[in-house]
Design an enzyme around this catalytic site. Sequence first.
Site, PDB file in Angstrom:
ATOM      1  N   HIS A 147      -9.296 144.770 143.391  1.00  0.00           N
ATOM      2  CA  HIS A 147      -8.989 145.640 144.530  1.00  0.00           C
ATOM      3  C   HIS A 147      -9.831 145.271 145.751  1.00  0.00           C
ATOM      4  O   HIS A 147      -9.438 145.544 146.880  1.00  0.00           O
ATOM      5  CB  HIS A 147      -9.172 147.106 144.144  1.00  0.00           C
ATOM      6  CG  HIS A 147      -8.167 147.555 143.130  1.00  0.00           C
ATOM      7  ND1 HIS A 147      -6.862 147.834 143.465  1.00  0.00           N
ATOM      8  CD2 HIS A 147      -8.244 147.707 141.790  1.00  0.00           C
ATOM      9  CE1 HIS A 147      -6.191 148.168 142.375  1.00  0.00           C
ATOM     10  NE2 HIS A 147      -7.012 148.099 141.343  1.00  0.00           N
TER      11      HIS A 147
ATOM     12  N   ARG B  17      -3.829 141.665 135.347  1.00  0.00           N
ATOM     13  CA  ARG B  17      -2.720 142.452 134.797  1.00  0.00           C
ATOM     14  C   ARG B  17      -1.455 142.368 135.629  1.00  0.00           C
ATOM     15  O   ARG B  17      -0.469 143.014 135.300  1.00  0.00           O
ATOM     16  CB  ARG B  17      -3.162 143.901 134.628  1.00  0.00           C
ATOM     17  CG  ARG B  17      -4.168 144.038 133.513  1.00  0.00           C
ATOM     18  CD  ARG B  17      -4.978 145.308 133.597  1.00  0.00           C
ATOM     19  NE  ARG B  17      -6.013 145.306 132.589  1.00  0.00           N
ATOM     20  CZ  ARG B  17      -7.178 144.670 132.708  1.00  0.00           C
ATOM     21  NH1 ARG B  17      -7.455 144.001 133.801  1.00  0.00           N
ATOM     22  NH2 ARG B  17      -8.063 144.699 131.731  1.00  0.00           N
TER      23      ARG B  17
ATOM     24  N   CYS C 164     -11.380 150.218 139.725  1.00  0.00           N
ATOM     25  CA  CYS C 164     -11.512 149.697 138.362  1.00  0.00           C
ATOM     26  C   CYS C 164     -12.746 148.844 138.162  1.00  0.00           C
ATOM     27  O   CYS C 164     -13.011 147.936 138.941  1.00  0.00           O
ATOM     28  CB  CYS C 164     -10.286 148.887 137.977  1.00  0.00           C
ATOM     29  SG  CYS C 164     -10.366 148.367 136.266  1.00  0.00           S
TER      30      CYS C 164
ATOM     31  N   SER D 282      -0.648 148.130 136.908  1.00  0.00           N
ATOM     32  CA  SER D 282      -0.386 149.103 135.847  1.00  0.00           C
ATOM     33  C   SER D 282       0.552 150.203 136.310  1.00  0.00           C
ATOM     34  O   SER D 282       1.124 150.922 135.498  1.00  0.00           O
ATOM     35  CB  SER D 282      -1.690 149.682 135.293  1.00  0.00           C
ATOM     36  OG  SER D 282      -2.360 148.675 134.551  1.00  0.00           O
TER      37      SER D 282
ATOM     38  N   CYS E 154      -6.574 151.949 137.536  1.00  0.00           N
ATOM     39  CA  CYS E 154      -5.958 151.180 138.616  1.00  0.00           C
ATOM     40  C   CYS E 154      -4.629 151.792 139.023  1.00  0.00           C
ATOM     41  O   CYS E 154      -4.264 151.792 140.191  1.00  0.00           O
ATOM     42  CB  CYS E 154      -5.694 149.744 138.168  1.00  0.00           C
ATOM     43  SG  CYS E 154      -7.135 148.708 138.268  1.00  0.00           S
TER      44      CYS E 154
ATOM     45  N   CYS F 201      -4.312 149.337 132.391  1.00  0.00           N
ATOM     46  CA  CYS F 201      -5.501 149.597 133.189  1.00  0.00           C
ATOM     47  C   CYS F 201      -5.180 150.820 134.033  1.00  0.00           C
ATOM     48  O   CYS F 201      -4.730 150.721 135.164  1.00  0.00           O
ATOM     49  CB  CYS F 201      -5.817 148.399 134.056  1.00  0.00           C
ATOM     50  SG  CYS F 201      -7.496 148.432 134.663  1.00  0.00           S
TER      51      CYS F 201
ATOM     52  N   GLU G  85      -8.441 150.517 129.714  1.00  0.00           N
ATOM     53  CA  GLU G  85      -9.222 151.141 130.777  1.00  0.00           C
ATOM     54  C   GLU G  85      -8.466 152.388 131.189  1.00  0.00           C
ATOM     55  O   GLU G  85      -7.276 152.327 131.472  1.00  0.00           O
ATOM     56  CB  GLU G  85      -9.373 150.193 131.962  1.00  0.00           C
ATOM     57  CG  GLU G  85     -10.469 150.590 132.939  1.00  0.00           C
ATOM     58  CD  GLU G  85     -10.232 151.938 133.572  1.00  0.00           C
ATOM     59  OE1 GLU G  85     -11.180 152.706 133.708  1.00  0.00           O
ATOM     60  OE2 GLU G  85      -9.079 152.252 133.924  1.00  0.00           O
TER      61      GLU G  85
ATOM     62  N   CYS H 161     -11.257 145.156 135.792  1.00  0.00           N
ATOM     63  CA  CYS H 161     -10.822 144.087 136.704  1.00  0.00           C
ATOM     64  C   CYS H 161     -11.540 144.349 138.029  1.00  0.00           C
ATOM     65  O   CYS H 161     -10.942 144.721 139.027  1.00  0.00           O
ATOM     66  CB  CYS H 161      -9.314 144.060 136.864  1.00  0.00           C
ATOM     67  SG  CYS H 161      -8.509 145.658 136.940  1.00  0.00           S
TER      68      CYS H 161
END
Lengths: 374, 568
Positions: free
Chosen positions: B67, B480, B60, B503, B550, B547, B13, B63
Site C-alpha cells: 500500500h 495477492r 497490512c 482481497s 487489506c 489478506c 491476515e 504485505c
Amino acid sequence: MGKLQSDFRRELAARGVSRREFMGFCSAMAVAFGLPKGATAMIAEAIENNPKPTLVWLNYQDCAGNTESFLRASKPTAAEVILDLISIDYHEVIMAAAGHQAEANLRAVVENQKGKYIAVVEGSIPTGANGAYCTVGGRAAIDIAREVCGNAAATIAAGTCATFGGIPAASPNPTGALGVGDAVPGIKKLINLSACPMNAQNMTATLVYYLTYGDWPALDKLNRPLFAYGKSIHDACERRSHYNSGQFVEQWGDEAHREGQCLYKMGCKGPVTFQNCPNVGWNDNTSWPIACGHGCIGCAEPDFWDKMTPFYAHIPGFPGFGKGSNIDKVGFWATIGVTTAFAGHTLVHLGKKRMQSGKDTPADPNVNPKGGEA
Amino acid sequence: MTHIVVDPVTRIEGHLRIEAEVDGGKVANAWSSSTMFRGIEIILQGRDPRDAWAFTQRICGVCTTVHAIASIRAVEDAIGAKPPPNARLLRNLIIAAQCIQDHVIHFYHLHALDWVDIVSALEADPKATSDLAMSISDWGKSSATYFKGIQDRVKSLVERGQLGPFANAYWGHPAYKLPPEANLMAVAHYLEALDWQREFIKMHAILGGKNPHLQSFLVGGMATPVDPNHQASLNIHTIAQFKKLIAGAQEFVSKVYIPDLLAVASFYKDWAGIGAGTGNYMVFGEYPLSDEADPEKFLPSGIIRNRDLSKVEDFDPSKITEAIKHSWYEYDGGDDQTLHPSQGQTKPTYTGPEPPYERLNTDGKYSWLKSPRYDGVPMEVGPLARMLVAYARGHEQVKGLVDAVLGKLEVGPAALFSTLGRVAARGIETKILVDKIGDFTDELAANMGKGELRIHDNSKWEPASWPKDSMGAGFHEAPRGSLSHWVHVKDGKIARYQCVVPSTWNAGPRDEGETPGPYEAALLGTPIANPEQPIEILRTVHSFDPCMACGVHVVDTGGREVTRVKVR
C-alpha cells in the site's frame, strides 16, 4: 540437572541450538535489561527450570504487523526458543485449527488456566456500532477481550494500535477505536509495547524478564518497560554528533544525506520519541529507519498519527536555528515547543475520544506524551 | 442441507468468515464475509498527501510494502513527480523481495497444514524420509538423523500435551493424503522456512530500515541514499549483501520450496479439478523496466475471460466499478448503483445482526468488503492471474516453467484453473522472481558505477509546486494481486482517497446482480467429507492467500476536516 532442565537441553539440541548460542542469547538479554555480567547465568537457569507458561494472542483492528515482527525475532536462534518456551495456544495467524475448533482452544485456556496465562493483544478495539466493527466467531472484540484479558495473569499490548489506539483511533476515529488499557479498564497487569510495529526484541526481552524473575519489568507512566522506552531516539542516535555540529540534510539525496547527516530538518521526530531503536536496531540489528536515511516518525508515542504529522514538517522552529547557534539549547527549545503543541492537542483529542467511545469508557489520564518530560 | 460457519478462518491476515451450505457432500452455496473495519481512508481526509503512504502501509503488516508503493505512485501521478531510475530499481527490489518472502511464508506457514498432517509425521521412518528428500532435491539438510531430530521434537510436543498452535486441528482427516515420510519432510521444512524468511527479509531492513513497515518511501523517490563511497548510503557493500541474500533465496526456492510443492501436488491432483471459480483473471502488471511514461513491465498486464488463454485483452482502468448491495455501506444513488473508484462514495452503515450472532443475513448486506468488478464481471487477481496472463502473452520464462510443472505433474493447462493451480502458480512466480531480482541489483550497481546517484525528484517536493486540484491513480501487483489507489489532491491536501485491493477483488460478496465473488464461486461444488471438519473449504480459501485487513476500506466524500494541531 532437574528434569525440566534436561528436557530443555534436549529440545535445544534437537533444534540445532548449541549451548553457546543459547548463552549468547541470554547474555544479549542481560545487556538489553542493563543487568550486570552475572545475570546471564541467572537468566539461563530461570529459562531452563521454569515450566512453559501459556500465551494467547488476540488480533483485533490490526494489520498483523506485530505478529510478523514477532516472527522475525532475531538470531541467535535461541530467540526462537522463546516461541517454544511459551506455549502459544491461540493465535489466529499461525494456528492450525479454524472456526469452532479454534474458539474451543481459547475457551480451554480461559477456563482451565484462569489467572495464569499471558494475553497478548494486537490491534485496537472498536467501541462503535455495538462492537460490529470487529467480530470473531460472531462475538464483538471488546466482549472477548474483556473475558480473556480479565482472566489473564498479565496482558501485553503489542504495537501502538493495541497500546494507544494507533491508526484506527487517528482523527476522526471513525470506529471509536481504543487501546486495550482504555477499552478494558482494570486489567490486572498491563504492559504496553508501543511502536508500529513493536520491535520483536522488546517482546522477547519482556517475556524473558518474566521467565527469569517471575515478575514484569519496571514500567514508565504509559506502562512501557523502561529498559526499552527509557531514552529518546535522539539521545542515542548515531547521527547525534551531526545535530550537535549543525550538519543537516536539506534535500533527499544531497551530499549531507549521502554522508549520513542529521535528518532533523527533514521532519525527524527522534527528539520527542522514546524507544530503543538506535540500540537494538531491527531485523537482527541489520538497520533502523534513521540509519536507512528517513527520519523517525514517532511511532512509539501516543496519538502519533495526529501529533507527529505532517511527518516531513520539522518540529517547531526557533530563533537562531542553524550553524553556529548553541545546538544543545536549540534541541531543548525544540522539544519544549513540540511538547507544548502536543499538550494543547491532547486536550482536544481526549475530548473527542470521550465523545466517541461512549460514557462508560474512562479516558486515559496518561495520554500526555512521554515527550512532555524531555 | 447443512449450514457451515468457519469463523475465524485462521492462518490468514485479518478477519474472515465463511458461511456455506452443504448438500449431498458438496458446497451448494457459499458466502464470504469480512468482519473488521477501521476506516483508514476517512482518516486520510485533509492530510498531507506525502504522508499517505505511511497511513495506507498500515492497512497490512504482512504485505507491508504494497500500500506504500501504490500510494506513492498515486500521489506522484496526481502531482506530476517523476522518480529517478534508482528509485524505480529500489522499489523493484523491495517489491520482488516482498513477493518472494510472502509466497514462501504462505506456502509453509499459512497453507501447508491444509495438506500436511503433522501428527502423521510421527509414524514416518526417518531413513525413508531421508531417501525421499534426497530423491527430490540435493538440499543439504536431509539425513536420517536430522529428520529423526525433528520427529522427536514433534513427539515431545504431543507427549507433553503442549501442541500449542498445532492443537485441535483436523489431524487424521481422510482428506490428508501424504504418506508419513512426506509429512515429516514438510514439517522439517516448515521450521526451516521460519528461519529462512527471517534471514531473507534483511533485504527489506537494508532497503527500508526495518520490516515490517519499511520506512524509506517518499513521494517522488526513495529516502535511501545511493553512493558507492559513503558508509551511510547504499554502497558496494550493500550490493554484496544483496547478492548473498539473493543467492540464499535462489537455493531455498529451487531446492526446498519447488521440490516440496511438486511432491505435495503429486498427491493432490484431484484438486486440479476443484476450486476454479470465476474463470476471469486480471493483472495490472509489475516491475517497470524503464523510466518512460508507459514502461514495459517484466510481468505484463492483461485481462483473460472465461478461461480463454487464446485471447488477452488490454487492461482499461476506466472499467473498474464497485458495488455495495451486499456490503455494509450506502450509496447516495441507492444500493443497486455501481461507482468507479475515482468517484467512489461510501458511508459505513452496519445493518447486520448485533453481536454475538450465530448467522449472518446473507440475503441482505453481509460483509465489510465491497464488490469490485471489471466491465461488470468479477475478476480473480493474484499469482495465478499473473502467471496465466504472462503465459498467454508468451512470456519466455513463465511459459517454460509452467510447461515444465504441468509436464512433471502430467496434467494439461486446464489444471491451472483450480485450487491446485493457484498453489502452483505462486511457486512458479517465486522461482521467476528469485531469478530476476539479481538484475535489479546489477542495474543499481551499474548506476553507482557511472555516478548516477539521484534517488528523488526534489522539484515536486514542496506543495507550492503542485497543481491546485488534481487526481491520480497508482497501480501495483501485490503478492495477492492487482492493487490500485485513487487520490484526489486539492490545495495540497487529500480531498478523497480510495484503495481497490486484491482481497476485495477475490473475497468480496455478491454484487448488485447477485453474481458471487471469486471465493464464493470457487467454493461451489467443493466436496466436504465431514461438515464438522471442513478442511476442504480452508484449502480453497487459503489457495487465494486471503489478506482481509487489506480488503476493507472506505471512502468518505464528505470532505470532513481533520482537527489536528499543525506543528509547522
